[in-house]
Design a protein around this motif. Structure first.
Motif, PDB file in Angstrom:
ATOM      1  N   TYR A 152       6.629  -9.764  -1.430  1.00  0.00           N
ATOM      2  CA  TYR A 152       8.205 -10.024  -1.679  1.00  0.00           C
ATOM      3  C   TYR A 152       8.501  -9.887  -3.270  1.00  0.00           C
ATOM      4  CZ  TYR A 152      10.344 -10.554   2.934  1.00  0.00           C
ATOM      5  OH  TYR A 152      10.879 -10.353   4.215  1.00  0.00           O
ATOM      6  N   ALA A 153       7.582 -10.440  -3.816  1.00  0.00           N
ATOM      7  CA  ALA A 153       7.841 -10.222  -5.472  1.00  0.00           C
ATOM      8  C   ALA A 153       7.465  -8.696  -5.873  1.00  0.00           C
ATOM      9  CB  ALA A 153       6.402 -11.173  -5.958  1.00  0.00           C
ATOM     10  N   ILE A 154       6.618  -7.898  -5.278  1.00  0.00           N
ATOM     11  CA  ILE A 154       6.572  -6.522  -5.478  1.00  0.00           C
ATOM     12  C   ILE A 154       7.933  -5.725  -4.890  1.00  0.00           C
ATOM     13  CG2 ILE A 154       5.444  -4.385  -5.080  1.00  0.00           C
ATOM     14  CD1 ILE A 154       2.793  -6.046  -5.317  1.00  0.00           C
ATOM     15  N   GLN A 155       8.473  -6.141  -3.978  1.00  0.00           N
ATOM     16  CA  GLN A 155       9.562  -5.585  -3.263  1.00  0.00           C
ATOM     17  C   GLN A 155      10.796  -6.001  -4.207  1.00  0.00           C
ATOM     18  OE1 GLN A 155       9.453  -3.643  -0.342  1.00  0.00           O
ATOM     19  NE2 GLN A 155       7.297  -4.067  -0.584  1.00  0.00           N
ATOM     20  N   LEU A 195       1.983   0.169  13.002  1.00  0.00           N
ATOM     21  CA  LEU A 195       3.274   0.450  11.955  1.00  0.00           C
ATOM     22  C   LEU A 195       3.202   1.961  11.659  1.00  0.00           C
ATOM     23  CD1 LEU A 195       2.605  -2.527   9.548  1.00  0.00           C
ATOM     24  CD2 LEU A 195       4.418  -2.268  11.204  1.00  0.00           C
ATOM     25  N   GLN A 196       4.021   2.510  11.233  1.00  0.00           N
ATOM     26  CA  GLN A 196       4.345   3.878  10.841  1.00  0.00           C
ATOM     27  C   GLN A 196       3.735   4.026   9.533  1.00  0.00           C
ATOM     28  OE1 GLN A 196       8.478   4.822  10.820  1.00  0.00           O
ATOM     29  NE2 GLN A 196       8.480   5.188  13.174  1.00  0.00           N
ATOM     30  N   GLY A 197       3.150   5.052   9.327  1.00  0.00           N
ATOM     31  CA  GLY A 197       2.484   5.248   7.987  1.00  0.00           C
ATOM     32  C   GLY A 197       1.009   5.193   8.253  1.00  0.00           C
ATOM     33  N   GLY A 198       0.092   5.413   7.163  1.00  0.00           N
ATOM     34  CA  GLY A 198      -1.202   5.367   7.113  1.00  0.00           C
ATOM     35  C   GLY A 198      -1.970   4.113   6.733  1.00  0.00           C
ATOM     36  N   HIS A 199      -0.991   3.088   6.444  1.00  0.00           N
ATOM     37  CA  HIS A 199      -1.804   1.714   6.053  1.00  0.00           C
ATOM     38  C   HIS A 199      -1.357   0.780   7.123  1.00  0.00           C
ATOM     39  CE1 HIS A 199      -2.199   3.933   2.352  1.00  0.00           C
ATOM     40  NE2 HIS A 199      -1.012   4.234   2.303  1.00  0.00           N
ATOM     41  N   GLY A 200      -2.008   1.062   8.173  1.00  0.00           N
ATOM     42  CA  GLY A 200      -1.910  -0.083   9.089  1.00  0.00           C
ATOM     43  C   GLY A 200      -2.954  -1.300   9.016  1.00  0.00           C
ATOM     44  N   ARG A 201      -3.128  -1.575   8.103  1.00  0.00           N
ATOM     45  CA  ARG A 201      -4.317  -2.850   7.850  1.00  0.00           C
ATOM     46  C   ARG A 201      -3.649  -3.847   6.607  1.00  0.00           C
ATOM     47  NH1 ARG A 201      -6.242   0.322  11.132  1.00  0.00           N
ATOM     48  NH2 ARG A 201      -8.257   0.592  11.508  1.00  0.00           N
ATOM     49  N   LEU A 202      -4.223  -4.999   6.867  1.00  0.00           N
ATOM     50  CA  LEU A 202      -3.896  -6.169   5.992  1.00  0.00           C
ATOM     51  C   LEU A 202      -5.134  -6.110   4.884  1.00  0.00           C
ATOM     52  CD1 LEU A 202      -1.543  -8.270   5.421  1.00  0.00           C
ATOM     53  CD2 LEU A 202      -3.007  -9.762   6.440  1.00  0.00           C
ATOM     54  N   LEU A 262      -1.711   5.761  -6.579  1.00  0.00           N
ATOM     55  CA  LEU A 262      -2.729   4.869  -7.239  1.00  0.00           C
ATOM     56  C   LEU A 262      -3.677   4.218  -5.962  1.00  0.00           C
ATOM     57  CD1 LEU A 262      -0.887   2.422  -9.368  1.00  0.00           C
ATOM     58  CD2 LEU A 262      -2.156   3.887 -10.213  1.00  0.00           C
ATOM     59  N   THR A 263      -3.547   4.906  -4.843  1.00  0.00           N
ATOM     60  CA  THR A 263      -4.352   4.538  -3.627  1.00  0.00           C
ATOM     61  C   THR A 263      -5.779   4.724  -3.689  1.00  0.00           C
ATOM     62  OG1 THR A 263      -2.605   5.167  -2.204  1.00  0.00           O
ATOM     63  CG2 THR A 263      -4.597   5.049  -1.005  1.00  0.00           C
ATOM     64  N   GLU A 264      -6.110   5.994  -4.339  1.00  0.00           N
ATOM     65  CA  GLU A 264      -7.607   6.325  -4.519  1.00  0.00           C
ATOM     66  C   GLU A 264      -8.392   5.162  -5.621  1.00  0.00           C
ATOM     67  OE1 GLU A 264     -10.461  10.012  -6.068  1.00  0.00           O
ATOM     68  OE2 GLU A 264      -8.418  10.203  -5.493  1.00  0.00           O
ATOM     69  N   ALA A 265      -7.345   4.862  -6.504  1.00  0.00           N
ATOM     70  CA  ALA A 265      -7.992   3.806  -7.406  1.00  0.00           C
ATOM     71  C   ALA A 265      -8.141   2.453  -6.674  1.00  0.00           C
ATOM     72  CB  ALA A 265      -7.211   3.578  -8.770  1.00  0.00           C
ATOM     73  N   PHE A 266      -7.162   2.105  -5.955  1.00  0.00           N
ATOM     74  CA  PHE A 266      -7.285   0.841  -5.205  1.00  0.00           C
ATOM     75  C   PHE A 266      -8.298   0.924  -4.157  1.00  0.00           C
ATOM     76  CE2 PHE A 266      -6.285  -2.055  -1.457  1.00  0.00           C
ATOM     77  CZ  PHE A 266      -5.801  -2.899  -2.291  1.00  0.00           C
ATOM     78  N   MET A 271       0.940  -1.198   0.010  1.00  0.00           N
ATOM     79  CA  MET A 271       0.052   0.093  -0.087  1.00  0.00           C
ATOM     80  C   MET A 271       0.766   1.448   0.000  1.00  0.00           C
ATOM     81  SD  MET A 271      -3.193  -0.993  -0.252  1.00  0.00           S
ATOM     82  CE  MET A 271      -3.585   0.627  -0.218  1.00  0.00           C
ATOM     83  N   ASP A 272       2.080   1.290   0.671  1.00  0.00           N
ATOM     84  CA  ASP A 272       3.031   2.392   0.734  1.00  0.00           C
ATOM     85  C   ASP A 272       3.373   2.597  -0.652  1.00  0.00           C
ATOM     86  OD1 ASP A 272       2.651   2.673   3.618  1.00  0.00           O
ATOM     87  OD2 ASP A 272       4.595   1.566   3.612  1.00  0.00           O
TER      88      ASP A 272
END
Length: 424
Positions: A313-316, A96-103, A64-68, A56-57
């Motif tokens: 990990y693939a995306i990283q 977690l730091q940042g605004g995406h503390g969700r799975l 692309l966050t809004e589209a997601f 998400m970060d």
């Protein structure tokens, strides 16, 4: 060059998360890139559907966050497990730091279509669907492209095409054709489990979101989705035929013993064709590259389903590859040393996460054997303290993994002039 030959700077085999993310990033950096996907669409169920906070970060960096968020999906802040009837909240992403503390859980085809649509806006990006790679093209000890077969052709076997490239990237998954063609050595680790995936309607009354139920009868994974559960039963490797021989009623009973509230939805499971067997494997290439060739994602390192970390990990890998290779590709100075730098960066976090997964797989490696599980009385007393200790650690481990990547400034803005990359 014949009419069936094409030329590009980078040819990527595989339109999965690694391939499309890498294609998008390189195209944004002004690199000519062609992605080959053997299927006509992305509609294949029970693939990696877990979107981690680090992903998400990256989507936020790509605007692309809004589209997601506009795409239907589910999200959880914590991961609960029920062990011998005792509920444990062992993972909390909220810290977690940042605004995406969700799975988040989203069908992979939706994520792939999001990346595809974003990449299609870049003039240097080409996606060839219905095009399956068949081998590598080598000249003078160097990989210079791929051979492929396009199902869009008029002949019964499809049209043959050769795509020449400065760099060929294998992102075609754990059954990678190009990894096999490369001849690179694979180190494989024995995994004692396989996974049976299937879909069940949600019951009239849902319990709190729970990722796993463990008991002496086995281990069941329940991934909460919009209107249904994506369910998995862990079985001993190679025991699928034994389950079929006992019959579907016995299979439904096994699930119901582990997760009693699924009794009613299980009545809707009517045939073996509704189940998909995933043969779990953990492996990695000892060397990820050759002159003109690089493997990333599952083609370089197959992960187990533990933590749903494979897609992340693939995306990283894709981000690190774009960060380190965009400039040398654009300037026409790519060397084998540049490719070696990718492995130096991504091999250590991969090795560490696979080591963690192997420990987890050993813990649940003999479904139905309660010897691996704590005594319920001890568990109920110790669980609150253990959970408080593990929540921040596991939240970081699962949500971010080892060495999360950040998209470099020269990818987001190709006019940015600082020669240093921004892998963090």
């Amino acid at each position: 060059m014949s009419a069936s030959d094409r030329r590009t700077s980078v040819c990527i085999a595989g339109g999965g998360p690694a391939g499309l993310m890498l294609g998008l990033l390189l195209a944004r950096a002004g690199v000519a890139v062609t992605v080959l996907e053997k299927h006509s669409d992305f509609l294949r169920d029970f693939r990696g559907d877990t979107i981690h906070p680090t992903t998400m970060d990256l989507l936020e960096q790509l605007a692309l966050t809004e589209a997601f968020e506009a795409i239907e999906h589910t999200a959880v802040r914590t991961l609960d497990s029920v062990i011998h009837g005792v509920r444990i909240t062992a993972v909390d992403f909220g810290a977690l730091q940042g605004g995406h503390g969700r799975l988040r859980f989203m069908p992979q085809w939706d994520l792939l279509n999001l990346l595809k649509d974003a990449a299609a806006q870049e003039p240097s990006f080409t996606l060839m669907m219905n095009t399956a790679v068949t081998g590598l093209v080598r000249e003078g000890g160097r990989v210079v492209g791929v051979t492929a077969r396009s199902a869009n052709g008029t002949s019964g076997d499809g049209d043959q095409v050769t795509i020449r490239a400065d760099l060929t990237v294998a992102a075609d998954g754990r059954a990678s054709v190009l990894r096999e063609a490369s001849g690179l050595e694979v180190k494989r680790y024995g995994v004692p489990i396989d996974v049976l995936w299937f879909r069940l309607d949600r019951p009239p009354v849902d319990p709190p979101p729970t990722i796993a139920y463990l008991s002496t009868d086995g281990v069941v994974i329940t991934v909460p989705r919009s209107g249904y559960y994506q369910v998995a039963l862990l079985i001993e490797k190679g025991s699928w035929d034994q389950f079929r021989a006992r019959g579907l009623a016995a299979f439904r009973n096994t699930i119901a013993q582990i997760v009693p509230f699924l009794v009613e939805p299980l009545a809707g499971l009517q045939g073996w064709d509704e189940l998909q067997l995933l043969s779990v494997q953990i492996d990695r290439l000892q060397k990820w590259y050759l002159p003109g060739f690089l493997a990333i994602g599952d083609a370089a390192h197959a992960m187990s389903p533990a933590f749903g970390i494979g897609i992340n990990y693939a995306i990283q890998d894709a981000v690190a590859t774009a960060n380190l290779l965009a400039r040398p590709l654009r300037d026409g100075v790519l060397t084998e040393n540049h490719l070696a730098a990718i492995q130096r960066r991504r091999y250590p976090p991969t090795r560490r996460m696979q080591a963690v997964q192997r420990v987890v797989n050993r813990f649940v490696g003999r479904p139905g054997d309660g010897g691996h599980l704590p005594n319920p009385a001890i568990l109920s007393r110790a669980a609150p303290l253990v959970a408080r200790l593990t929540r921040p650690l596991l939240g970081r481990l699962v949500g971010r993994g080892f060495r999360p990547e950040t998209i470099a400034a020269h990818i987001l803005d190709p006019t940015w002039d600082n020669p240093r990359t921004s892998c963090t």
